[in-house]
Design a protein around this motif. Structure first.
Motif, PDB file in Angstrom:
ATOM      1  N   ILE A  41      -5.570   3.140 -10.797  1.00 33.51           N
ATOM      2  CA  ILE A  41      -5.200   4.325 -10.020  1.00 33.51           C
ATOM      3  C   ILE A  41      -3.993   4.041  -9.132  1.00 33.51           C
ATOM      4  O   ILE A  41      -3.095   4.878  -8.978  1.00 33.51           O
ATOM      5  CB  ILE A  41      -6.399   4.795  -9.159  1.00 33.51           C
ATOM      6  CG1 ILE A  41      -7.540   5.284 -10.051  1.00 33.51           C
ATOM      7  CG2 ILE A  41      -5.971   5.911  -8.205  1.00 33.51           C
ATOM      8  CD1 ILE A  41      -8.816   5.591  -9.289  1.00 33.51           C
ATOM      9  N   TYR A  42      -3.976   2.826  -8.546  1.00 36.02           N
ATOM     10  CA  TYR A  42      -2.933   2.490  -7.578  1.00 36.02           C
ATOM     11  C   TYR A  42      -1.944   1.457  -8.130  1.00 36.02           C
ATOM     12  O   TYR A  42      -1.254   0.791  -7.377  1.00 36.02           O
ATOM     13  CB  TYR A  42      -3.578   1.977  -6.291  1.00 36.02           C
ATOM     14  CG  TYR A  42      -4.501   3.002  -5.674  1.00 36.02           C
ATOM     15  CD1 TYR A  42      -3.995   4.037  -4.912  1.00 36.02           C
ATOM     16  CD2 TYR A  42      -5.869   2.954  -5.912  1.00 36.02           C
ATOM     17  CE1 TYR A  42      -4.833   5.006  -4.368  1.00 36.02           C
ATOM     18  CE2 TYR A  42      -6.721   3.920  -5.374  1.00 36.02           C
ATOM     19  CZ  TYR A  42      -6.196   4.933  -4.605  1.00 36.02           C
ATOM     20  OH  TYR A  42      -7.026   5.887  -4.079  1.00 36.02           O
ATOM     21  N   LYS A  43      -1.865   1.406  -9.464  1.00 32.71           N
ATOM     22  CA  LYS A  43      -1.008   0.416 -10.110  1.00 32.71           C
ATOM     23  C   LYS A  43       0.464   0.653  -9.809  1.00 32.71           C
ATOM     24  O   LYS A  43       1.216  -0.289  -9.540  1.00 32.71           O
ATOM     25  CB  LYS A  43      -1.251   0.439 -11.621  1.00 32.71           C
ATOM     26  CG  LYS A  43      -0.384  -0.537 -12.401  1.00 32.71           C
ATOM     27  CD  LYS A  43      -0.640  -0.414 -13.904  1.00 32.71           C
ATOM     28  CE  LYS A  43       0.256  -1.337 -14.693  1.00 32.71           C
ATOM     29  NZ  LYS A  43       0.058  -1.194 -16.165  1.00 32.71           N
ATOM     30  N   ASP A  44       0.888   1.915  -9.846  1.00 36.66           N
ATOM     31  CA  ASP A  44       2.314   2.230  -9.745  1.00 36.66           C
ATOM     32  C   ASP A  44       2.709   2.837  -8.400  1.00 36.66           C
ATOM     33  O   ASP A  44       3.753   3.493  -8.293  1.00 36.66           O
ATOM     34  CB  ASP A  44       2.713   3.183 -10.873  1.00 36.66           C
ATOM     35  CG  ASP A  44       2.516   2.552 -12.246  1.00 36.66           C
ATOM     36  OD1 ASP A  44       2.766   1.347 -12.374  1.00 36.66           O
ATOM     37  OD2 ASP A  44       2.084   3.272 -13.166  1.00 36.66           O
ATOM     38  N   LYS A  45       1.883   2.662  -7.389  1.00 35.62           N
ATOM     39  CA  LYS A  45       2.253   3.155  -6.060  1.00 35.62           C
ATOM     40  C   LYS A  45       1.777   2.161  -5.005  1.00 35.62           C
ATOM     41  O   LYS A  45       0.827   1.401  -5.239  1.00 35.62           O
ATOM     42  CB  LYS A  45       1.657   4.537  -5.813  1.00 35.62           C
ATOM     43  CG  LYS A  45       0.177   4.678  -6.114  1.00 35.62           C
ATOM     44  CD  LYS A  45      -0.235   6.140  -5.981  1.00 35.62           C
ATOM     45  CE  LYS A  45      -1.674   6.348  -6.421  1.00 35.62           C
ATOM     46  NZ  LYS A  45      -2.092   7.758  -6.353  1.00 35.62           N
ATOM     47  N   PRO A  46       2.454   2.138  -3.863  1.00 34.48           N
ATOM     48  CA  PRO A  46       2.101   1.172  -2.818  1.00 34.48           C
ATOM     49  C   PRO A  46       0.655   1.366  -2.364  1.00 34.48           C
ATOM     50  O   PRO A  46       0.201   2.501  -2.189  1.00 34.48           O
ATOM     51  CB  PRO A  46       3.084   1.489  -1.684  1.00 34.48           C
ATOM     52  CG  PRO A  46       4.192   2.249  -2.327  1.00 34.48           C
ATOM     53  CD  PRO A  46       3.591   2.996  -3.475  1.00 34.48           C
ATOM     54  N   LYS A  47      -0.023   0.259  -2.170  1.00 39.21           N
ATOM     55  CA  LYS A  47      -1.407   0.327  -1.709  1.00 39.21           C
ATOM     56  C   LYS A  47      -1.440   0.324  -0.191  1.00 39.21           C
ATOM     57  O   LYS A  47      -0.851  -0.537   0.456  1.00 39.21           O
ATOM     58  CB  LYS A  47      -2.212  -0.861  -2.242  1.00 39.21           C
ATOM     59  CG  LYS A  47      -2.465  -0.841  -3.731  1.00 39.21           C
ATOM     60  CD  LYS A  47      -3.298  -2.036  -4.147  1.00 39.21           C
ATOM     61  CE  LYS A  47      -3.492  -2.075  -5.660  1.00 39.21           C
ATOM     62  NZ  LYS A  47      -4.242  -3.276  -6.082  1.00 39.21           N
ATOM     63  N   SER A  48      -2.157   1.268   0.364  1.00 42.95           N
ATOM     64  CA  SER A  48      -2.324   1.307   1.810  1.00 42.95           C
ATOM     65  C   SER A  48      -3.298   0.219   2.239  1.00 42.95           C
ATOM     66  O   SER A  48      -4.005  -0.384   1.410  1.00 42.95           O
ATOM     67  CB  SER A  48      -2.866   2.675   2.240  1.00 42.95           C
ATOM     68  OG  SER A  48      -4.202   2.845   1.760  1.00 42.95           O
ATOM     69  N   ASN A  49      -3.351  -0.034   3.535  1.00 40.24           N
ATOM     70  CA  ASN A  49      -4.326  -0.994   4.052  1.00 40.24           C
ATOM     71  C   ASN A  49      -5.745  -0.581   3.665  1.00 40.24           C
ATOM     72  O   ASN A  49      -6.586  -1.426   3.333  1.00 40.24           O
ATOM     73  CB  ASN A  49      -4.227  -1.077   5.577  1.00 40.24           C
ATOM     74  CG  ASN A  49      -2.940  -1.716   6.044  1.00 40.24           C
ATOM     75  OD1 ASN A  49      -2.147  -2.199   5.229  1.00 40.24           O
ATOM     76  ND2 ASN A  49      -2.716  -1.730   7.349  1.00 40.24           N
TER      77      ASN A  49
END
Length: 339
Positions: A286-294
């Motif tokens: 799901i978060y592979k191609d976008k920055p991961k939040s804390n």
């Protein structure tokens, strides 16, 4: 013939008899057959309306249990979409908290305090997990043994107040993610990747939106909340005005602990709801191609820890460097490692 069948069902503890009236002995049997009927007649417009009403009324235990069993009987995407869409309607005006810049207001409040002097009980990770599972089992036993006609008690709050609306929406949000989590775990093999991503994304983002709603209230007026805590401390412990500075420090620490505790509970709620070895790759996808939040980084770590894995040591060390201790994220990382 009817009497013999009733007698057989009573002996099998399927039904019970009292004053010549018969009822299901255990609630789950009732919900099983009720949801089976709904599943078998799902194409009926009348049944579709009933399902929609069930989804809208997830704060009622009957509705929640019926839907739990209905999603066991049927994988109809109309049910899944209804649950997802209803969940998305809660806290719609908020973005999921990132536990980053959006919580800097708390960091600024406690910036001059030394939180490292707060004491924590040492514990064994294995023992902590066993104790947590015992508490879950006790809650499940009490929940499952409740009478069918009993429903959740509503909060003792004025129904016309904004607080009542907030608590109701909060409750509905977390009932929704219970369902979403069950669906993703039960159907991880039969569902295609796209529906799984939809279910998991909402199961993650809905509670993070709810958490942001709390942060938003406090971000708008932290001084009022601190004043409330200070006044309560003075009343509870009879503190005179000569100790105002000390009271201020305690109030700030309590505020920090309050927000950390709420954040920790929500992170653990999400990870326990969606956590499984089969779903962890989908969460990462799901978060592979976008920055991961804390928040997402902490959630992924929590899922790994819930599954009995320590996670990447390098990853934890990097998170420790990225999160300053005097932030919610840093304190949550400390607590996750302890648990």
């Amino acid at each position: 013939d009817c009497d013999s069948r009733l007698s057989l069902l009573i002996k099998a503890k399927i039904i019970k008899e009292k004053s010549n009236f018969y009822s299901f002995k255990y609630p789950y049997v009732y919900y099983y057959f009720l949801s089976k009927y709904l599943s078998d007649n799902l194409n009926s417009s009348e049944i579709q309306e009933i399902v929609q009403d069930l989804v809208k009324g997830l704060d009622k235990r009957k509705n929640m249990n019926t839907l739990m069993f209905l999603t066991h009987h049927s994988k109809d995407m109309r049910i899944l979409d209804s649950i997802i869409n209803q969940s998305k309607s809660h806290f719609l005006e908020y973005k999921p908290t990132a536990l980053d810049k959006d919580v800097l207001f708390i960091s600024s409040i406690i910036s001059n305090l030394n939180l490292r002097d707060l004491t924590f009980e040492d514990g064994n990770i294995h023992d902590n997990r066993l104790e947590l599972e015992k508490e879950k089992d006790l809650h499940d036993d009490n929940y499952n043994n409740d009478d069918i006609n009993q429903d959740d008690n509503e909060p003792d709050v004025d129904k016309e107040s904004k607080l009542h609306d907030f608590l109701t929406e909060f409750n509905l949000t977390f009932k929704s993610i219970d369902l979403l989590g069950q669906l993703t775990r039960n159907y991880h093999e039969s569902l295609k990747t796209a529906p799984k991503i939809k279910l998991l994304t909402e199961a993650i983002e809905a509670p993070l939106r709810a958490l942001e709603s709390i942060f938003s209230i406090m971000r708008d007026d932290p001084d009022t909340l601190l004043e409330m805590i200070r006044d309560r401390l003075k009343d509870e412990f009879k503190i005179d005005s000569h100790n105002d500075h000390e009271t201020e420090i305690i109030a700030k620490k309590l505020l920090f602990q309050l927000m950390k505790g709420i954040s920790f509970s929500i992170i653990k709620k999400i990870s326990s709801t969606i956590g499984s070895r089969e779903l962890l790759p989908v969460i990462k996808l799901i978060y592979k191609d976008k920055p991961k939040s804390n928040a997402i980084r902490l959630l992924e770590l929590s899922v790994q820890l819930d599954l009995g894995a320590l996670g990447s040591i390098e990853n934890i060390e990097k998170m420790a460097k990225d999160f300053n201790f005097n932030t919610i994220s840093g304190a949550l990382l400390q607590d996750l490692k302890k648990k």
